[in-house]
Design a protein around this motif. Structure first.
Motif, PDB file in Angstrom:
ATOM      1  N   VAL A  58       0.839  -1.197   0.000  1.00 56.99           N
ATOM      2  CA  VAL A  58       0.000   0.000   0.000  1.00 56.99           C
ATOM      3  C   VAL A  58       0.874   1.248   0.000  1.00 56.99           C
ATOM      4  O   VAL A  58       2.039   1.199   0.372  1.00 56.99           O
ATOM      5  CB  VAL A  58      -0.952   0.024   1.231  1.00 56.99           C
ATOM      6  N   ASN A  59       0.273   2.360  -0.402  1.00 57.68           N
ATOM      7  CA  ASN A  59       0.973   3.641  -0.318  1.00 57.68           C
ATOM      8  C   ASN A  59       0.585   4.326   0.998  1.00 57.68           C
ATOM      9  O   ASN A  59      -0.116   3.734   1.828  1.00 57.68           O
ATOM     10  CB  ASN A  59       0.689   4.513  -1.548  1.00 57.68           C
ATOM     11  N   ASP A  60       1.011   5.551   1.169  1.00 63.35           N
ATOM     12  CA  ASP A  60       0.744   6.273   2.424  1.00 63.35           C
ATOM     13  C   ASP A  60      -0.738   6.540   2.667  1.00 63.35           C
ATOM     14  O   ASP A  60      -1.145   6.781   3.799  1.00 63.35           O
ATOM     15  CB  ASP A  60       1.524   7.593   2.448  1.00 63.35           C
ATOM     16  N   LYS A  61      -1.546   6.494   1.615  1.00 64.88           N
ATOM     17  CA  LYS A  61      -2.988   6.723   1.746  1.00 64.88           C
ATOM     18  C   LYS A  61      -3.765   5.412   1.903  1.00 64.88           C
ATOM     19  O   LYS A  61      -4.984   5.400   1.840  1.00 64.88           O
ATOM     20  CB  LYS A  61      -3.504   7.469   0.515  1.00 64.88           C
ATOM     21  N   ASN A  62      -3.035   4.300   2.063  1.00 63.29           N
ATOM     22  CA  ASN A  62      -3.611   2.959   2.191  1.00 63.29           C
ATOM     23  C   ASN A  62      -4.296   2.482   0.901  1.00 63.29           C
ATOM     24  O   ASN A  62      -5.180   1.634   0.929  1.00 63.29           O
ATOM     25  CB  ASN A  62      -4.576   2.861   3.382  1.00 63.29           C
ATOM     26  N   GLU A 129     -12.163  -1.171  -0.864  1.00 67.60           N
ATOM     27  CA  GLU A 129     -13.369  -0.357  -0.928  1.00 67.60           C
ATOM     28  C   GLU A 129     -12.938   1.062  -1.274  1.00 67.60           C
ATOM     29  O   GLU A 129     -12.137   1.661  -0.541  1.00 67.60           O
ATOM     30  CB  GLU A 129     -14.100  -0.404   0.412  1.00 67.60           C
ATOM     31  N   ASN A 130     -13.434   1.576  -2.384  1.00 68.19           N
ATOM     32  CA  ASN A 130     -13.053   2.910  -2.873  1.00 68.19           C
ATOM     33  C   ASN A 130     -11.541   3.055  -3.011  1.00 68.19           C
ATOM     34  O   ASN A 130     -10.970   4.093  -2.686  1.00 68.19           O
ATOM     35  CB  ASN A 130     -13.614   4.014  -1.965  1.00 68.19           C
ATOM     36  N   GLY A 131     -10.882   1.985  -3.472  1.00 65.23           N
ATOM     37  CA  GLY A 131      -9.447   2.004  -3.687  1.00 65.23           C
ATOM     38  C   GLY A 131      -8.607   1.753  -2.449  1.00 65.23           C
ATOM     39  O   GLY A 131      -7.408   1.548  -2.535  1.00 65.23           O
ATOM     40  N   LYS A 132      -9.230   1.765  -1.284  1.00 60.66           N
ATOM     41  CA  LYS A 132      -8.520   1.574  -0.013  1.00 60.66           C
ATOM     42  C   LYS A 132      -8.579   0.102   0.404  1.00 60.66           C
ATOM     43  O   LYS A 132      -9.617  -0.544   0.308  1.00 60.66           O
ATOM     44  CB  LYS A 132      -9.139   2.415   1.111  1.00 60.66           C
ATOM     45  N   LEU A 133      -7.465  -0.388   0.893  1.00 57.35           N
ATOM     46  CA  LEU A 133      -7.397  -1.762   1.387  1.00 57.35           C
ATOM     47  C   LEU A 133      -8.145  -1.854   2.707  1.00 57.35           C
ATOM     48  O   LEU A 133      -7.848  -1.123   3.647  1.00 57.35           O
ATOM     49  CB  LEU A 133      -5.936  -2.166   1.580  1.00 57.35           C
ATOM     50  N   ILE A 134      -9.137  -2.758   2.781  1.00 59.67           N
ATOM     51  CA  ILE A 134      -9.897  -2.923   4.027  1.00 59.67           C
ATOM     52  C   ILE A 134      -9.755  -4.332   4.605  1.00 59.67           C
ATOM     53  O   ILE A 134     -10.197  -4.590   5.720  1.00 59.67           O
ATOM     54  CB  ILE A 134     -11.392  -2.578   3.853  1.00 59.67           C
ATOM     55  N   GLY A 135      -9.167  -5.250   3.838  1.00 58.44           N
ATOM     56  CA  GLY A 135      -9.006  -6.603   4.341  1.00 58.44           C
ATOM     57  C   GLY A 135      -8.457  -7.525   3.277  1.00 58.44           C
ATOM     58  O   GLY A 135      -8.051  -7.090   2.199  1.00 58.44           O
ATOM     59  N   GLN A 136      -8.460  -8.802   3.615  1.00 63.00           N
ATOM     60  CA  GLN A 136      -7.975  -9.826   2.691  1.00 63.00           C
ATOM     61  C   GLN A 136      -8.710 -11.128   2.987  1.00 63.00           C
ATOM     62  O   GLN A 136      -8.939 -11.455   4.141  1.00 63.00           O
ATOM     63  CB  GLN A 136      -6.473  -9.996   2.896  1.00 63.00           C
ATOM     64  N   ILE A 137      -9.064 -11.842   1.946  1.00 61.69           N
ATOM     65  CA  ILE A 137      -9.703 -13.147   2.097  1.00 61.69           C
ATOM     66  C   ILE A 137      -8.755 -14.193   1.523  1.00 61.69           C
ATOM     67  O   ILE A 137      -8.166 -13.990   0.465  1.00 61.69           O
ATOM     68  CB  ILE A 137     -11.099 -13.206   1.413  1.00 61.69           C
ATOM     69  N   SER A 138      -8.594 -15.276   2.260  1.00 62.41           N
ATOM     70  CA  SER A 138      -7.695 -16.342   1.824  1.00 62.41           C
ATOM     71  C   SER A 138      -8.499 -17.623   1.599  1.00 62.41           C
ATOM     72  O   SER A 138      -9.667 -17.714   1.992  1.00 62.41           O
ATOM     73  CB  SER A 138      -6.619 -16.599   2.875  1.00 62.41           C
ATOM     74  N   GLN A 139      -7.853 -18.602   1.011  1.00 59.56           N
ATOM     75  CA  GLN A 139      -8.504 -19.892   0.834  1.00 59.56           C
ATOM     76  C   GLN A 139      -8.868 -20.498   2.185  1.00 59.56           C
ATOM     77  O   GLN A 139      -9.926 -21.111   2.327  1.00 59.56           O
ATOM     78  CB  GLN A 139      -7.594 -20.837   0.045  1.00 59.56           C
ATOM     79  N   THR A 140      -8.023 -20.310   3.181  1.00 61.57           N
ATOM     80  CA  THR A 140      -8.315 -20.814   4.525  1.00 61.57           C
ATOM     81  C   THR A 140      -9.578 -20.170   5.090  1.00 61.57           C
ATOM     82  O   THR A 140     -10.388 -20.852   5.738  1.00 61.57           O
ATOM     83  CB  THR A 140      -7.121 -20.558   5.466  1.00 61.57           C
ATOM     84  N   ASP A 141      -9.774 -18.885   4.823  1.00 61.68           N
ATOM     85  CA  ASP A 141     -10.983 -18.202   5.290  1.00 61.68           C
ATOM     86  C   ASP A 141     -12.230 -18.815   4.662  1.00 61.68           C
ATOM     87  O   ASP A 141     -13.264 -18.965   5.325  1.00 61.68           O
ATOM     88  CB  ASP A 141     -10.926 -16.709   4.959  1.00 61.68           C
ATOM     89  N   VAL A 142     -12.145 -19.194   3.393  1.00 64.66           N
ATOM     90  CA  VAL A 142     -13.273 -19.837   2.715  1.00 64.66           C
ATOM     91  C   VAL A 142     -13.557 -21.198   3.357  1.00 64.66           C
ATOM     92  O   VAL A 142     -14.710 -21.572   3.567  1.00 64.66           O
ATOM     93  CB  VAL A 142     -13.017 -19.973   1.200  1.00 64.66           C
ATOM     94  N   LEU A 143     -12.495 -21.925   3.702  1.00 66.55           N
ATOM     95  CA  LEU A 143     -12.681 -23.225   4.365  1.00 66.55           C
ATOM     96  C   LEU A 143     -13.350 -23.049   5.725  1.00 66.55           C
ATOM     97  O   LEU A 143     -14.232 -23.836   6.098  1.00 66.55           O
ATOM     98  CB  LEU A 143     -11.338 -23.942   4.523  1.00 66.55           C
TER      99      LEU A 143
END
Length: 156
Positions: A58-62, A129-143
């Protein structure tokens, strides 16, 4: 005299879907992130310390600008450390990260996310969301989500 019905009154809720399980319900919100100017040695240390296989850049603005992975770091190792060359200060995340990253919407159904994992051969998707990183989903999260659904609605 005709028989009207042996079925009794119909349940109007039949056929309606239960509340959807969304990416936002299972995504990781507290992430290890990197900056483009970070060194790859720093990234490698963080990947090992936190037992992760990559992270968003990410950059300084996330704003999400890329992803750095173990594979990207291995490219660095194969290009310099293998030949016993000194680590160059210019070996930064910005030089090795993948750009044009596939993302996923937080309101995506978890099973649609599972299909996206299968079709893309990715291990994780940043949630933006609106270009800002708010999270991450992984294959483990789907499991984890699948286990949750099994416990609630499927017969064991």
């Amino acid at each position: 005299m005709a028989i009207k019905s042996f079925q009794g009154k119909r349940d109007t809720s039949q056929g309606k879907e239960d509340a959807q399980i969304l990416v936002s319900d299972y995504m990781t919100k507290k992430l290890i992130t990197f900056k483009a100017e970070d060194t790859l040695d720093h990234v490698i240390e963080q990947l090992i310390t936190h037992k992760i296989s990559g992270g968003p850049v990410v950059n300084d603005k996330n704003d999400l600008i890329g992803i750095i992975s173990e594979t990207d770091c291995i490219k660095h190792i194969s290009e310099s450390k293998y030949y016993n060359m000194p680590s160059d200060v210019n070996n930064t995340v910005g030089m090795y990260m993948a750009t044009g990253v596939d993302t996923i919407d937080k309101n995506t159904n978890i099973f649609d996310a599972a299909f996206k994992f299968i079709s893309s051969h990715r291990r994780r998707f940043p949630v933006v969301e609106n270009g800002k990183l708010i999270g991450q989903i992984s294959q483990t999260d789907v499991l984890k989500a699948a286990i949750s659904v099994k416990g609630n609605t499927w017969n064991s």
